[in-house]
Design an enzyme around this catalytic site. Structure first.
Site, mmCIF file in Angstrom:
data_model
loop_
_atom_site.group_PDB
_atom_site.id
_atom_site.type_symbol
_atom_site.label_atom_id
_atom_site.label_comp_id
_atom_site.label_asym_id
_atom_site.label_seq_id
_atom_site.Cartn_x
_atom_site.Cartn_y
_atom_site.Cartn_z
ATOM 1 N N ARG A 178 -36.160 40.988 12.464
ATOM 2 C CA ARG A 178 -35.655 42.210 13.100
ATOM 3 C C ARG A 178 -36.646 43.370 12.992
ATOM 4 O O ARG A 178 -36.765 44.175 13.886
ATOM 5 C CB ARG A 178 -34.330 42.609 12.447
ATOM 6 N N HIS A 185 -35.208 21.011 -0.813
ATOM 7 C CA HIS A 185 -36.553 21.053 -1.386
ATOM 8 C C HIS A 185 -36.698 20.164 -2.624
ATOM 9 O O HIS A 185 -37.794 19.816 -3.012
ATOM 10 C CB HIS A 185 -36.999 22.487 -1.670
ATOM 11 N N HIS A 222 -28.738 19.005 -4.101
ATOM 12 C CA HIS A 222 -29.907 18.489 -4.829
ATOM 13 C C HIS A 222 -29.580 17.277 -5.697
ATOM 14 O O HIS A 222 -30.226 16.239 -5.621
ATOM 15 C CB HIS A 222 -30.499 19.571 -5.740
#
Lengths: 332, 514
Positions: free
Chosen positions: B65, B204, B266
Site C-alpha cells: 500500500r 517453512h 509444522h
C-alpha cells in the site's frame, strides 16, 4: 632408508598415540574421515601452500591425508604424522583429521607405494591429487595411480591443449576416474550458459559459438569448453563450421588467473555473450539484457572441493573428452 | 540431439556439478514492505543470487500500500538485506546487479485497478528483463487478503500466462484457515482462479535442511527402515520448544495459540515425514501422496479421548537465567483474561499396519527452558536384560533427530564400563550435521523459494494435507473450547504443565528433557 624402516604399522601407531593425547583435551575431539586423499607434489611446490590447501579441504571432505613430497635424487626418505583440527564457529568440540607426510627423493620413489598401501583407510574411497603432471606420469607411481579410484590432475600447467591431451590419454585408466581441475574451472562458464539457455526450445537453439582466450597457444580450457558445447549441442559432425576458436590477446596472463576471455552463442533468436576481460567480474548479455556476475578466481582448494564432491562417473566430462580430438583439429 | 530433453528443450544442465538454479521469472510479493519480506524473503533471494541460483533474467516486483518509487524500494530492501543477511558478508557489487531487477508497485489488494496496473508492469518487466512470462505470486500479507488477492489476480487474467509454455504460481503463507471450515473455504476461493498444481502452500518447517534430511536418513539407508515400525518402536516424541514468549506478536498469538500455530501445521508435517511410507519415487506427487496418506491415517479423537490425550497450557510469570519473566497475560497486547494455549501436547495414534498402537507424543510451547526442536524415537527394551543395574532398565535405545538448533542425529546405546566386571552404561553416537559437512546450509526460505520457482512442490503442503491436519486437531479445539482451563498452569521457564507429564505417565512413559 628403506621402506621397511617406515612401515605403515609404525606410522599408524604414532597416529593412534596422537589421538590418545588429543582425547585427553577438555573440549573433546571428533575424528572425521570420509576418504584417503593422497597428494603427490614435486619439490617445486610451496609446502605451506600445499598444507593450507589440504587443511582447507578437511572441512568439507574430512580425510586421512597422505602428502607425498618428491624431492631431488638423494633426498632422504622421511615421514611425519600429525593431526589437524578445527573448531567450528560457536561449537566446543574440535573436528580433527589425520595427516601423514612422506618425503622421498626421485631415486627412492619406488619405495613409497608399499608404505602407502598400508596407510589407506579401509572401505573408503581413495583419491589422488597430482598437481604436477610429470609426477603423475612417473612409472614408480603407477601402482599408486592404480590404487586410486579418482586421479585429479591440473593440465593448466601445460600451455598447449595438444600436449595436455596426449598426457591425459596416457593417464586414463580402465578402472580409475580421471579428473582435471581445468574442467572444474569451467563449471562457472558452463553453469551461466546453462542458465542463459534455460527454458529455450530447439527453435531458439544457438547454431554457432565463438570462444576466445588470452596467451598462445590454444589452451586446454578452450579445448574442454568447445568439446562440451559440441557434445551437448549435437555438433559433432560440424565442429569447424559451428565453433570459432580465436586467441584475442597473445600475451600469457599470470598463472591461475584463467585464460578464457569470452564465450558467445548465436542463433536465429538467440544472442548470448559471456565476457570476462580480467579480474573477478563477468559481463553477461542475453538477448540484449545486460547483467554482471561475480567470477572469482578459484584456488586449488575450491576446485578440489568440487572435484571430490563428484564421487562417481562424471558423464559430461567423459563425453566431452571424446570430442577433444575433433576440437584440436579445428583449433588454430 | 544430445542437448535436448524429453520436452524438446535445450538441456545443458550438469546436475553433478551445477547448483540447481531458478528459471527466468518474476516474483511478485504482496506485502512487500512487511516484516517477512524484509527479514526473510529478500535476504533469501539475495543469497540465491549470491550463490548463482538466480538467472540474470530475473525480477522481483514488490506490491504494497505504501507509495514508493522503484529506487526507494531498492534502497529499503538494501537496508533490510544488509541487516538480515546471515552467515555471509554483504557484497555491494552483487547488490548493484541484483537491484536492477527490483521494482515496486503501490496499491490496495481490494482495488481491481491494482491488478490492471500489475498486468501492465509485468508485461513491461517481461520485455525488459526477459522473464519469459513466468510469474510467482507470493502472498506475504494478512491471511484475510489471500482470497481477495487470488480473486483479483484471476479476474485480471494473471492466473494464466501470456504463452502456453510460461507458468503462473501462487505461493501462500500459513495459516491456511483457522479451522477446517475456513481452510475449505479458502481453498475453494483460491481454486476458483488457480489450479491446485499452481498453488504452493508454504510450511517453512518442511524447508529446513534437517527435516529434509529425515527423508534421506530413512530412505537413503537400509539399516533403519526395518526397525521403523510397531514391532521395534515403543513410542515417538516430537518436541518444538521455544524459550521466548510472544515477542510483540501477542495480538496475533492470542487468536492462534500453540495448537494452531505449531502443531496443526509444522509438527503434523514433521510427524508425517517421520511416519510416512516410502514413496515409490522421489517426485513431488509421490512424496506428497505418502505424507497425505499418513495425515489421513491419524486417528481422529473422540471428545472423551481429547480430554485424556490432549493438554493445553499457558505460561504464568516465572524466572529463567536470573531474570523475572512476565506471564502470557502480562505480555503487551494480550487480553489479561486470555484463554490462549501457549503450550499444547497431544497423544496421537496412526492407524495403519506399521504404527498401530505406537503413541506419538507431540508438544510445543513458549517460554520453555530452551529452544529446541527434535524427534525422539524410543525403541523397545531388549527382550531379556542380561545385565543388572538401573541403567539397563531406564535407558532403552533412543534415536534422536535434532532439527534445531544443533541439527544432527544421535543414537543412544549401551556400552560396557571399562574395567573388570560386566557393568553397562548408556552412551551416544553423535552425528552433527553442520560440523560434519562444514558448509553453510541454506535457509528454509532459500530452499522453498527455489523449489517454487523450479516447480518442485515436494516440500509444499497440498489442500488434502491441510484439511487432514485440521481434522486431526479440530476435536481437540472443540474440547478445549468447552473446558475451563486453570490458566496459567505452568511457570515461564519450566517444561510445561504437570498434566502433560500425567498424560504420558498413563501409558508408562515420561517426557525426555531435550
Amino acid at each position: 632408508m628403506t621402506a621397511a624402516a617406515f612401515d605403515s604399522g609404525r606410522l599408524l601407531a604414532q597416529l593412534d598415540e596422537q589421538w590418545r593425547q588429543l582425547g585427553k583435551s577438555e573440549t573433546g575431539v571428533l575424528r572425521a574421515c570420509s576418504m584417503t586423499l593422497i597428494a603427490a607434489a614435486g619439490a617445486g611446490r610451496n609446502p605451506q601452500e600445499l598444507g593450507a590447501t589440504l587443511a582447507e579441504l578437511m572441512r568439507e571432505h574430512p580425510s586421512r591425508t597422505i602428502l607425498l613430497r618428491v624431492g631431488q635424487a638423494g633426498a632422504p626418505l622421511e615421514t611425519r604424522t600429525s593431526i589437524q583440527c578445527w573448531m567450528p564457529f560457536g561449537r566446543r568440540q574440535q573436528i580433527c583429521c589425520e595427516q601423514i607426510e612422506i618425503a622421498a627423493g626421485l631415486d627412492s620413489l619406488s619405495d613409497v607405494p608399499p608404505i602407502l598401501f598400508g596407510l589407506i583407510v579401509p572401505d573408503l574411497p581413495v583419491a589422488l591429487w597430482c598437481p604436477d603432471l610429470d609426477l603423475a606420469l612417473r612409472p614408480e607411481l603407477r601402482p599408486v595411480l592404480a590404487l586410486a579410484g579418482k586421479v585429479i590432475i591440473d593440465s593448466s600447467c601445460l600451455p598447449a591443449a595438444a600436449q595436455a591431451w596426449q598426457e591425459i590419454q596416457t593417464l586414463q585408466g580402465a578402472r580409475r576416474r580421471l579428473a582435471d581441475l581445468v574442467w572444474a574451472r569451467l563449471t562457472r562458464w558452463r553453469e551461466l550458459l546453462f542458465q542463459a539457455l534455460s527454458g529455450r526450445d530447439q527453435r531458439h537453439a544457438p547454431f554457432k559459438a565463438r570462444i576466445t582466450w588470452a596467451g598462445e597457444p590454444f589452451p586446454p580450457a578452450a579445448m574442454y569448453l568447445a568439446a562440451w558445447l559440441v557434445s551437448r549441442l549435437g555438433w559433432q559432425d560440424q565442429v569447424k563450421e559451428r565453433v570459432e576458436l580465436a586467441c584475442e590477446d597473445p600475451a600469457m596472463p599470470p598463472p591461475g588467473s584463467g585464460r578464457l576471455r569470452s564465450l558467445s552463442l548465436e542463433g536465429e533468436s538467440c544472442a548470448i555473450r559471456l565476457r570476462r576481460p580480467a579480474g573477478e567480474a563477468l559481463a553477461i548479455e542475453i538477448d540484449g539484457v545486460s547483467a554482471g556476475a561475480l567470477f572469482p578466481v578459484f584456488d586449488d582448494a575450491a576446485l578440489l572441493r568440487e572435484e571430490l564432491g563428484v564421487p562417481g562417473f562424471d558423464q559430461q566430462f567423459e563425453q566431452s573428452l571424446t570430442f577433444c580430438p575433433a576440437v584440436l583439429e579445428a583449433a588454430p | 540431439m544430445a542437448g535436448l530433453g524429453f520436452t524438446g528443450q535445450l538441456t545443458l544442465d550438469d546436475p553433478v556439478r551445477f547448483d540447481r538454479a531458478a528459471p527466468p521469472a518474476a516474483i511478485v510479493i504482496f506485502g512487500a514492505t512487511g516484516d517477512l519480506t524484509r527479514r526473510k524473503l529478500l535476504p533469501a533471494l539475495f543469497r540465491l543470487a549470491q550463490e548463482r541460483r538466480l538467472p540474470a533474467t530475473f525480477a522481483v516486483l514488490g506490491v504494497s500500500r505504501t507509495p514508493l518509487s522503484d529506487d526507494l524500494f531498492r534502497q529499503k530492501m538494501r537496508e533490510s538485506v544488509e541487516t538480515f543477511l546471515e552467515n555471509s558478508p554483504f557484497d555491494a557489487d552483487l547488490w548493484a546487479s541484483f537491484a536492477q531487477g527490483l521494482f515496486y508497485l503501490d496499491g490496495d489488494i481490494g482495488d481491481p485497478g491494482l491488478y490492471q496496473r500489475l498486468s501492465d508492469k509485468l508485461a513491461w518487466i517481461e520485455t525488459h528483463r526477459r522473464t519469459g512470462g513466468n510469474v510467482l505470486f507470493y502472498l506475504s500479507t494478512q491471511p484475510s487478503h489471500y482470497g481477495p488477492a487470488a480473486a483479483g489476480l484471476g479476474a485480471a487474467g494473471l492466473a494464466r500466462g501470456p504463452r502456453p509454455e510460461s507458468w503462473q504460481r501462487l505461493l501462500i503463507e500459513k495459516p491456511f484457515g483457522h479451522d477446517l471450515a475456513s481452510a475449505q473455504s479458502l481453498n475453494a476461493t483460491v481454486q476458483r482462479h488457480f489450479q491446485e498444481d499452481q498453488i504452493y502452500r508454504i510450511d517453512h518447517y518442511l524447508g529446513k535442511e534437517t527435516v529434509q534430511n529425515i527423508l534421506a536418513f530413512r530412505f537413503g539407508n537400509g539399516i533403519f527402515e526395518p526397525l521403523w515400525n510397531r514391532r521395534y518402536v515403543n513410542h515417538i516424541q516430537i518436541t518444538a520448544a521455544e524459550s521466548i514468549g510472544v515477542e510483540g506478536r501477542g495480538g496475533y498469538y492470542q487468536e492462534a495459540g500453540a495448537l494452531r500455530d505449531m502443531i496443526q501445521n509444522h509438527l503434523l508435517q514433521v510427524m508425517a515425514t517421520i511416519a510416512m511410507e516410502p514413496p515409490a519415487v522421489y517426485e513431488p506427487a509421490a512424496v506428497r501422496d505418502e505424507r497425505a496418506k499418513l495425515l489421513r491415517s491419524i486417528r481422529i479423537m473422540t471428545s472423551a479421548e481429547a480430554k485424556l490425550d490432549s493438554v493445553a497450557g499457558q505460561y504464568g510469570p516465572g524466572r529463567a537465567g536470573g531474570a523475572q519473566l512476565a506471564g502470557f497475560r502480562q505480555e503487551p497486547g494480550v487480553d489479561p483474561q486470555a484463554m490462549t494455549d501457549t503450550y499444547a501436547a497431544l497423544t496421537l495414534f496412526v492407524e495403519n499396519w506399521r504404527w498401530a498402537g505406537v503413541p506419538f507424543y507431540v508438544r510445543s510451547g513458549k517460554r520453555l527452558p530452551k529452544r529446541v526442536t527434535d524427534i525422539a524415537i524410543q525403541f523397545n527394551r531388549a527382550p531379556l536384560s542380561l545385565y543388572d543395574g538401573e541403567a539397563a532398565q531406564n535407558y532403552p535405545n533412543l534415536l534422536v533427530l535434532r532439527i534445531q538448533p544443533e541439527e544432527g542425529i544421535s543414537l543412544r546405546f549401551f556400552s560396557k564400563l571399562p574395567g573388570a566386571g560386566m557393568r553397562i552404561r548408556p552412551v551416544t553416537m553423535d552425528f552433527n550435521y553442520g560440523t560434519s559437512f562444514g558448509v553453510r546450509t541454506p535457509s528454509a526460505y532459500e530452499t522453498l523459494l527455489l523449489d517454487a520457482l523450479s516447480g518442485d512442490a515436494t516440500l509444499y503442503t497440498r489442500q488434502d494435507m491441510v484439511e487432514a491436519s485440521w481434522r486431526v486437531v479440530e476435536p481437540v479445539l472443540r474440547c478445549w473450547q468447552e473446558t475451563h482451563h486453570g490458566f496459567p498452569n505452568y511457570a515461564a521457564g519450566s517444561w510445561g504443565p504437570a498434566a502433560s507429564d500425567e498424560m504420558l505417565a498413563r501409558r508408562g512413559h515420561i517426557w525426555r528433557l531435550p
